[in-house]
Design an enzyme around this catalytic site. Structure first.
Site, short mmCIF file in Angstrom:
data_model
loop_
_atom_site.label_atom_id
_atom_site.label_comp_id
_atom_site.label_asym_id
_atom_site.label_seq_id
_atom_site.Cartn_x
_atom_site.Cartn_y
_atom_site.Cartn_z
N TYR A 142 36.90 32.91 54.89
CA TYR A 142 38.20 32.56 55.47
C TYR A 142 38.20 32.73 56.99
CZ TYR A 142 40.08 32.72 50.69
OH TYR A 142 40.31 32.50 49.35
N LYS A 191 27.89 37.51 44.20
CA LYS A 191 27.19 36.37 43.60
C LYS A 191 25.77 36.40 44.16
CE LYS A 191 27.19 32.49 41.21
NZ LYS A 191 27.25 32.46 39.76
N ASP A 223 31.40 35.22 38.47
CA ASP A 223 31.77 34.37 37.32
C ASP A 223 31.92 35.21 36.06
OD1 ASP A 223 29.07 34.74 37.81
OD2 ASP A 223 28.44 32.79 37.08
N ASP A 247 40.50 37.37 46.48
CA ASP A 247 41.70 36.54 46.45
C ASP A 247 41.91 35.99 45.04
OD1 ASP A 247 43.84 35.04 47.24
OD2 ASP A 247 42.72 33.62 48.47
N ASP A 251 44.54 37.59 41.84
CA ASP A 251 45.58 36.73 41.26
C ASP A 251 45.40 36.61 39.75
OD1 ASP A 251 47.02 36.28 43.52
OD2 ASP A 251 46.78 34.11 43.53
#
Ligand code: NAD
Length: 359
Positions: A142, A191, A223, A247, A251
């Site tokens: 980001y 990852k 994942d 993020d 959520d």
């Protein structure tokens, strides 16, 4: 003790839920003999309307010079067409940057009284779960270099995920310290089978684990983590992860707790004021109706007492009061499960105050 708190009520339901949280805080002050001084400043759409800027210099200044910041939420349809740098959401990003808030703490817990609101089967959640996501907030993709370049295949867009050892170390330290205060289990999510940035992340986290021998550390690919929070959320205590993965995972976890109106968050800096806010937005669809659930903001205040002021007993008192009110079956409309009568924001606030008063 005496504390100076910057109050940023924001837009939509922000003023309603922050006012409730301030009432709770004042009562805690009375019961435990603390003084909370407030300075109210504007940010978001309300600041744009008054000053033509979503994050006025005065707001930054007051927040920087406070012991902590309580924020409601910003945004609303009437500001949606403003240019990017004038949009209410710029205020949140600006405050994160100005206050150096690199660590985002988002608890995802299922209150026993609300277990029917959880979309997962009872045999999966059992007695509930209590996960804390520690998300890096000012680095990664980001904030990395991004752009569009012309290639033989047409315009090609890129966003770069970059993490320095320093950035990983300081967020990992928060992760380990939070685990030490809880069940001493840290899951670092990355990852690293694909990404170089994740391989550095994993190496640094492994190196740091030597400083925290009591914390049981495991690693999980993102994942798999996305599946495991649905399959067996009880296995998690603290999840440590990057900006992007955090993020999405936080959520996902908020969805399995039943209501967005229940979840608090804290954003911390290396030094200086932390910022405490509910995870929900300004809910323009219910703003001004007096029906918003104030619990997420009240729990954010409890986090502030714990993390910024080290007032654990005061924070526990708030959390226990909320638990009792929910167990007694009181519900704002967003957490109604079995045809209970919906109560208003002010009624929920009064009930929580009554429980705090009773102790
Ligand atoms: P939202 O969280 O505001 O609302 C989503 C749904 O949840 C709505 O139906 C709303 O009524 C309900 N809801 C949210 N909080 C509630 C509460 N405390 N009690 C009862 N119901 C509640 O998300 P959205 O609709 O996607 O966004 C609305 C605005 O908020 C947008 O302008 C968005 O940019 C902004 N936003 C701000 C923040 C922030 O300030 N940190 C975060 C997310 C969204």
């Amino acid at each position: 003790m005496e504390f100076n708190i910057a109050i940023v009520k924001g837009d939509g339901i922000g003023p309603e839920v922050v006012s409730s949280a301030m009432e709770i805080l004042d009562l805690i002050g009375e019961k435990f003999n603390h003084k909370f001084n407030y300075r109210e400043v504007l940010a978001g759409g309300s600041a744009y309307d008054k000053y033509g800027e979503p994050l006025p210099a005065e707001t930054i200044d007051v927040c920087k010079n406070s012991d902590a910041v309580i924020l409601g939420a910003v945004g609303g349809n009437q500001w949606d067409d403003l240019p990017r740098d004038k949009r209410p959401e710029r205020a949140i990003l600006g405050l994160r940057k100005e206050l150096g808030l690199f660590a985002n703490l988002r608890p995802g817990m299922l209150f026993k009284a609300l277990e029917d609101a959880c979309p997962l089967k009872t045999e999966i959640v059992g007695e509930g779960f209590d996960i804390l996501v520690v998300r890096e907030l000012t680095g990664g993709i980001y904030f990395g270099e991004s752009g569009i370049k012309e290639t033989e295949n047409g315009p090609t867009a890129y966003d770069i995920e970059a993490y320095s050892e320093m950035e990983i170390k300081r967020i990992a330290k928060i992760g380990f310290e939070m685990a030490m205060k809880r069940d001493k289990h840290l899951t670092s999510v990355d990852k690293s089978n694909v990404l170089e940035s994740s391989r550095l992340w994993r190496r640094v986290v492994n190196e740091m684990s030597g400083n925290y021998p009591e914390v049981e550390l495991n690693h999980m690919y993102v994942d798999n983590a996305a599946m495991q929070v649905i399959k067996n959320p009880k296995q998690f205590d603290v999840i440590l992860t990057s900006n992007l993965f955090g993020d999405i995972l936080s959520d996902e976890i908020s969805m399995i707790t039943g209501s967005i109106g229940m979840l608090p968050s804290a954003s911390l800096a290396a030094s200086g004021a932390g910022l405490y806010e509910p995870i929900h937005g300004s809910a323009p669809d219910i703003a001004g109706k007096g029906i918003a659930n104030p619990i997420a903001t009240i729990l954010s205040v409890a986090m502030m007492l714990k993390f910024s002021f080290n007032l654990q007993e005061e924070a526990d008192t708030i959390e226990q009061a909320i638990d009792k009110v929910l167990k007694a079956g009181h519900r704002t409309s967003d957490i109604i499960i079995n045809n209970e009568k919906a109560i208003r924001t002010t009624e929920m606030t009064e009930l929580i105050k009554k429980e705090i008063d009773r102790r």
